[in-house]
Design a protein around this motif. Structure first.
Motif, PDB file in Angstrom:
ATOM      1  N   MET A 104     -21.532 -42.636  -0.913  1.00 47.04           N
ATOM      2  CA  MET A 104     -22.584 -43.176  -0.048  1.00 47.04           C
ATOM      3  C   MET A 104     -22.142 -43.090   1.408  1.00 47.04           C
ATOM      4  SD  MET A 104     -23.946 -46.484  -1.999  1.00 47.04           S
ATOM      5  CE  MET A 104     -23.252 -46.612  -3.638  1.00 47.04           C
ATOM      6  N   PRO A 164     -23.072 -49.840   0.853  1.00 42.90           N
ATOM      7  CA  PRO A 164     -23.850 -49.985  -0.381  1.00 42.90           C
ATOM      8  C   PRO A 164     -24.406 -51.392  -0.535  1.00 42.90           C
ATOM      9  CG  PRO A 164     -21.509 -50.029  -0.865  1.00 42.90           C
ATOM     10  CD  PRO A 164     -21.644 -49.757   0.604  1.00 42.90           C
ATOM     11  N   LYS A 220     -26.507 -51.071  -5.579  1.00 45.72           N
ATOM     12  CA  LYS A 220     -25.900 -49.735  -5.559  1.00 45.72           C
ATOM     13  C   LYS A 220     -24.429 -49.765  -5.951  1.00 45.72           C
ATOM     14  CE  LYS A 220     -28.996 -47.470  -2.311  1.00 45.72           C
ATOM     15  NZ  LYS A 220     -29.115 -46.773  -1.018  1.00 45.72           N
ATOM     16  N   PRO A 259     -17.559 -45.427  -1.132  1.00 44.85           N
ATOM     17  CA  PRO A 259     -18.396 -45.057   0.011  1.00 44.85           C
ATOM     18  C   PRO A 259     -17.548 -44.425   1.114  1.00 44.85           C
ATOM     19  CG  PRO A 259     -18.095 -47.437  -0.060  1.00 44.85           C
ATOM     20  CD  PRO A 259     -17.461 -46.880  -1.295  1.00 44.85           C
TER      21      PRO A 259
END
Length: 122
Positions: free
Chosen positions: A36, A40, A44, A52
């Motif tokens: 990501m 998040p 998520k 991430p």
């Protein structure tokens, strides 16, 4: 002489801007399907398949000495990830495993562009 210096500085700033634009597009194309790019949400987090981006970059910036070492490590790791070269906690590797090699998917130059973009952005 002054005009020449201004022209060179302008060219350098423009090329950095283009590298960052290219880095963002490469990141979106090759990396954000797993990592990501933003923080998040709680929902998520449950479905994350990789850490991430901001977390990876923050972690590596603490452990590596400066931009060049960071870019060299990240671009190399993108192409050839291994447990021996991992700079992440055992818990992170246990949860997510090692990322797959991007060799054959991106070039070494693109890996460096991504690494530089990450360093400059996060």
């Amino acid at each position: 002489m002054h005009l020449k210096r201004v022209a060179l500085m302008t060219a350098a700033v423009v090329s950095i801007g283009f590298a960052n634009m290219g880095g963002e597009k490469l990141l979106e194309k090759h990396c954000t399907s797993c990592h990501m790019a933003s923080n998040p949400t709680a929902e998520k987090v449950k479905h994350m398949v990789a850490p991430p981006m901001w977390g990876i970059v923050r972690h590596l910036k603490k452990r590596l000495k400066g931009k060049e070492e960071y870019i060299a490590f990240v671009s190399s790791y993108i192409m050839s990830p291994s447990k021996e070269n991992a700079r992440f906690t055992k818990e992170a590797i246990a949860r997510f495993g090692l990322m797959p090699s991007m060799k054959g998917t991106i070039t070494e130059k693109e890996a460096r562009i991504i690494a530089e973009y990450l360093y400059n952005t996060y």
